[in-house]
Scaffold this motif. Structure first.
Motif, PDB file in Angstrom:
ATOM      1  N   LEU A 185       0.836  -1.202   0.000  1.00  7.48           N
ATOM      2  CA  LEU A 185       0.000   0.000   0.000  1.00  7.48           C
ATOM      3  C   LEU A 185       0.873   1.254   0.000  1.00  7.48           C
ATOM      4  O   LEU A 185       0.631   2.203  -0.758  1.00  7.48           O
ATOM      5  N   PHE A 186       1.902   1.264   0.839  1.00  6.09           N
ATOM      6  CA  PHE A 186       2.799   2.427   0.960  1.00  6.09           C
ATOM      7  C   PHE A 186       3.573   2.670  -0.332  1.00  6.09           C
ATOM      8  O   PHE A 186       3.787   3.815  -0.736  1.00  6.09           O
ATOM      9  N   LEU A 187       3.988   1.583  -0.994  1.00  5.85           N
ATOM     10  CA  LEU A 187       4.785   1.712  -2.205  1.00  5.85           C
ATOM     11  C   LEU A 187       3.944   1.945  -3.457  1.00  5.85           C
ATOM     12  O   LEU A 187       4.491   2.089  -4.551  1.00  5.85           O
ATOM     13  N   GLY A 188       2.629   1.975  -3.289  1.00  7.26           N
ATOM     14  CA  GLY A 188       1.760   2.268  -4.419  1.00  7.26           C
ATOM     15  C   GLY A 188       1.463   1.065  -5.295  1.00  7.26           C
ATOM     16  O   GLY A 188       1.421   1.182  -6.528  1.00  7.26           O
ATOM     17  N   GLY A 189       1.252  -0.083  -4.668  1.00  2.00           N
ATOM     18  CA  GLY A 189       0.915  -1.277  -5.426  1.00  2.00           C
ATOM     19  C   GLY A 189      -0.492  -1.192  -6.002  1.00  2.00           C
ATOM     20  O   GLY A 189      -1.295  -0.339  -5.606  1.00  2.00           O
ATOM     21  N   GLU A 190      -0.772  -2.066  -6.946  1.00  2.00           N
ATOM     22  CA  GLU A 190      -2.101  -2.071  -7.561  1.00  2.00           C
ATOM     23  C   GLU A 190      -3.156  -2.497  -6.541  1.00  2.00           C
ATOM     24  O   GLU A 190      -2.994  -3.501  -5.845  1.00  2.00           O
ATOM     25  N   ILE A 191      -4.218  -1.722  -6.454  1.00  2.00           N
ATOM     26  CA  ILE A 191      -5.262  -1.959  -5.462  1.00  2.00           C
ATOM     27  C   ILE A 191      -5.889  -3.347  -5.611  1.00  2.00           C
ATOM     28  O   ILE A 191      -6.149  -4.030  -4.626  1.00  2.00           O
ATOM     29  N   THR A 192      -6.106  -3.762  -6.845  1.00  2.04           N
ATOM     30  CA  THR A 192      -6.712  -5.074  -7.069  1.00  2.04           C
ATOM     31  C   THR A 192      -5.871  -6.183  -6.467  1.00  2.04           C
ATOM     32  O   THR A 192      -6.388  -7.090  -5.799  1.00  2.04           O
ATOM     33  N   LEU A 193      -4.566  -6.119  -6.682  1.00  2.00           N
ATOM     34  CA  LEU A 193      -3.660  -7.142  -6.158  1.00  2.00           C
ATOM     35  C   LEU A 193      -3.560  -7.066  -4.639  1.00  2.00           C
ATOM     36  O   LEU A 193      -3.472  -8.095  -3.961  1.00  2.00           O
ATOM     37  N   ILE A 194      -3.584  -5.859  -4.102  1.00  2.00           N
ATOM     38  CA  ILE A 194      -3.533  -5.682  -2.648  1.00  2.00           C
ATOM     39  C   ILE A 194      -4.787  -6.261  -2.007  1.00  2.00           C
ATOM     40  O   ILE A 194      -4.717  -6.953  -0.986  1.00  2.00           O
ATOM     41  N   ASN A 195      -5.942  -5.996  -2.611  1.00 10.53           N
ATOM     42  CA  ASN A 195      -7.213  -6.497  -2.079  1.00 10.53           C
ATOM     43  C   ASN A 195      -7.290  -8.022  -2.120  1.00 10.53           C
ATOM     44  O   ASN A 195      -7.952  -8.647  -1.286  1.00 10.53           O
ATOM     45  N   LEU A 196      -6.627  -8.628  -3.085  1.00 11.32           N
ATOM     46  CA  LEU A 196      -6.628 -10.085  -3.204  1.00 11.32           C
ATOM     47  C   LEU A 196      -5.599 -10.751  -2.293  1.00 11.32           C
ATOM     48  O   LEU A 196      -5.574 -11.967  -2.152  1.00 11.32           O
ATOM     49  N   GLY A 197      -4.741  -9.930  -1.689  1.00 15.72           N
ATOM     50  CA  GLY A 197      -3.715 -10.482  -0.803  1.00 15.72           C
ATOM     51  C   GLY A 197      -2.510 -11.029  -1.538  1.00 15.72           C
ATOM     52  O   GLY A 197      -1.720 -11.787  -0.973  1.00 15.72           O
ATOM     53  N   LEU A 198      -2.326 -10.628  -2.786  1.00 12.64           N
ATOM     54  CA  LEU A 198      -1.254 -11.194  -3.595  1.00 12.64           C
ATOM     55  C   LEU A 198       0.127 -10.619  -3.274  1.00 12.64           C
ATOM     56  O   LEU A 198       1.135 -11.119  -3.779  1.00 12.64           O
ATOM     57  N   TYR A 199       0.178  -9.583  -2.442  1.00 15.51           N
ATOM     58  CA  TYR A 199       1.466  -9.086  -1.977  1.00 15.51           C
ATOM     59  C   TYR A 199       1.795  -9.612  -0.579  1.00 15.51           C
ATOM     60  O   TYR A 199       2.876  -9.343  -0.060  1.00 15.51           O
ATOM     61  N   ASN A 200       0.864 -10.336   0.022  1.00  8.46           N
ATOM     62  CA  ASN A 200       1.022 -10.756   1.419  1.00  8.46           C
ATOM     63  C   ASN A 200       1.621 -12.138   1.599  1.00  8.46           C
ATOM     64  O   ASN A 200       2.404 -12.375   2.512  1.00  8.46           O
ATOM     65  N   TYR A 201       1.196 -13.074   0.761  1.00  3.56           N
ATOM     66  CA  TYR A 201       1.482 -14.472   1.085  1.00  3.56           C
ATOM     67  C   TYR A 201       2.972 -14.797   1.109  1.00  3.56           C
ATOM     68  O   TYR A 201       3.431 -15.612   1.925  1.00  3.56           O
ATOM     69  N   ASN A 202       3.738 -14.164   0.237  1.00  2.52           N
ATOM     70  CA  ASN A 202       5.186 -14.378   0.289  1.00  2.52           C
ATOM     71  C   ASN A 202       5.787 -13.773   1.557  1.00  2.52           C
ATOM     72  O   ASN A 202       6.725 -14.335   2.130  1.00  2.52           O
ATOM     73  N   ALA A 203       5.219 -12.657   1.991  1.00  2.58           N
ATOM     74  CA  ALA A 203       5.676 -12.030   3.232  1.00  2.58           C
ATOM     75  C   ALA A 203       5.361 -12.916   4.436  1.00  2.58           C
ATOM     76  O   ALA A 203       6.142 -12.999   5.387  1.00  2.58           O
ATOM     77  N   VAL A 204       4.203 -13.597   4.408  1.00  2.00           N
ATOM     78  CA  VAL A 204       3.820 -14.508   5.488  1.00  2.00           C
ATOM     79  C   VAL A 204       4.839 -15.636   5.623  1.00  2.00           C
ATOM     80  O   VAL A 204       5.361 -15.913   6.716  1.00  2.00           O
ATOM     81  N   LEU A 205       5.133 -16.300   4.515  1.00  2.00           N
ATOM     82  CA  LEU A 205       6.086 -17.413   4.534  1.00  2.00           C
ATOM     83  C   LEU A 205       7.484 -16.941   4.913  1.00  2.00           C
ATOM     84  O   LEU A 205       8.199 -17.611   5.668  1.00  2.00           O
ATOM     85  N   THR A 206       7.873 -15.777   4.397  1.00  2.00           N
ATOM     86  CA  THR A 206       9.195 -15.237   4.685  1.00  2.00           C
ATOM     87  C   THR A 206       9.348 -14.915   6.165  1.00  2.00           C
ATOM     88  O   THR A 206      10.376 -15.219   6.780  1.00  2.00           O
ATOM     89  N   MET A 207       8.328 -14.300   6.745  1.00  2.00           N
ATOM     90  CA  MET A 207       8.378 -13.927   8.157  1.00  2.00           C
ATOM     91  C   MET A 207       8.547 -15.154   9.041  1.00  2.00           C
ATOM     92  O   MET A 207       9.370 -15.158   9.963  1.00  2.00           O
ATOM     93  N   ILE A 208       7.787 -16.195   8.770  1.00  2.00           N
ATOM     94  CA  ILE A 208       7.882 -17.415   9.580  1.00  2.00           C
ATOM     95  C   ILE A 208       9.246 -18.072   9.400  1.00  2.00           C
ATOM     96  O   ILE A 208       9.896 -18.482  10.366  1.00  2.00           O
ATOM     97  N   ALA A 209       9.702 -18.173   8.154  1.00  2.00           N
ATOM     98  CA  ALA A 209      10.957 -18.853   7.864  1.00  2.00           C
ATOM     99  C   ALA A 209      12.151 -18.143   8.485  1.00  2.00           C
ATOM    100  O   ALA A 209      12.992 -18.764   9.146  1.00  2.00           O
ATOM    101  N   VAL A 210      12.226 -16.840   8.296  1.00  2.00           N
ATOM    102  CA  VAL A 210      13.389 -16.073   8.745  1.00  2.00           C
ATOM    103  C   VAL A 210      13.457 -15.980  10.269  1.00  2.00           C
ATOM    104  O   VAL A 210      14.542 -15.993  10.861  1.00  2.00           O
TER     105      VAL A 210
END
Length: 303
Positions: free
Chosen positions: A216-241
């Motif tokens: 949201l801060f970096l100006g991603g596409e609203i449609t992709l943000i609403n679908l959670g398509l920028y989140n799931y990699n962050a979820v896995l990364t946070m747990i793994a790291v």
């Protein structure tokens, strides 16, 4: 015979839970239930892929300890789901299960290669196989590409920056780990994670929030943000790291936040690059972010 069948099913269900780094039958069943609620066919392909991958590993003589933990199943699960969702035609069931089986062999090969570099394979095997099968679909008529993965010309590409913001993307980002964009399945997945590890559950939430806010801060596409398509990699990364990889200090969560932010930028970059080839990003941003941090820790042990 009955005992072997129970062991096969147990390892297969654990393979489903291992997608989120968990070795837990109850968690695996909850995740499967969430997928089946979203779509019965997807639920069937999930358990079918898990069984296929586990069975191939068993027949090929895999180490019993690794086999029972479900580590030969999670890439097969994701591979089967991806092929079923991204391809079309009457043969996609067969191709999805074939991909699940082949993914197990690729997983074994990459396990042997990466152990020399002290690196986990993560979800890299399924990514490579999915890209391979999708690429094949543009050349062979037996495999038909879906309309949502057709190559697109970047010259005519326009970002969709306008539109209402939907906070549901915060939750569906967790569900997108399994390609699902509805809230109910995402809650099932989150409960499954908390049952196995409260810490993993908390980090999953943090990762989803970080990914959502960063996009949201970096100006991603609203449609992709609403679908959670920028989140799931962050979820896995946070747990793994923060928890799965070797962590030598208590402030690893700070590194996890940094890695989650990085995964969003990698997602945007890879999406742009792969769009022209008709290939989905999948979990490659998670793999790259996690590998980067793991190797950096060998030089900087305090991160």
């Amino acid at each position: 015979m009955k005992e072997k069948f129970i062991q096969l099913m147990s390892a297969s269900v654990k393979g489903i839970s291992q997608v989120v780094f968990i070795e837990n039958i109850i968690s695996g069943l909850l995740i499967l239930a969430g997928i089946a609620i979203y779509s019965i066919p997807l639920g069937l392909i999930t358990i079918g892929s898990a069984i296929t991958g586990t069975l191939v590993a068993c027949i090929c003589g895999a180490d019993k300890k690794i086999l029972k933990s479900g580590l030969f199943g999670f890439n097969s699960v994701l591979g089967g789901l991806a092929i079923y969702l991204f391809l079309e035609g009457p043969h996609k069931w067969i191709i999805a299960l074939l991909c699940a089986g082949v993914t197990t062999i690729v997983t074994a090969a990459l396990m042997n290669i990466t152990k020399h570099f002290d690196m986990p394979i993560l979800t890299f095997p399924y990514i490579i196989l999915t890209w391979f099968f999708i690429g094949t679909s543009f050349r062979l008529s037996f495999i038909k590409p879906g309309a949502n993965i057709l190559p697109q010309n970047l010259i005519n590409w326009e970002r969709e920056l306008d539109g209402p913001l939907d906070w549901h993307g915060l939750i569906t980002g967790i569900g997108q780990v399994f390609f699902l964009d509805e809230i109910l399945p995402a809650f099932f997945f989150l409960i499954a994670i908390f049952i196995a590890s409260r810490r993993y559950g908390i980090y999953a939430i943090i990762g989803s929030v970080i990914g959502w806010l960063t996009a949201l801060f970096l100006g991603g596409e609203i449609t992709l943000i609403n679908l959670g398509l920028y989140n799931y990699n962050a979820v896995l990364t946070m747990i793994a790291v923060t928890s799965v990889l070797e962590v030598k200090h208590k402030n690893a969560w700070i590194t996890g936040i940094f890695a989650s932010i990085l995964s969003v930028q990698i997602t945007a970059s890879l999406d742009t690059f792969l769009l022209q080839y008709g290939l989905p990003v999948l979990t490659m941003p998670f793999v790259l972010s996690t590998w980067l941090i793991q190797n950096a820790r060998k030089v900087f042990p305090n991160i």
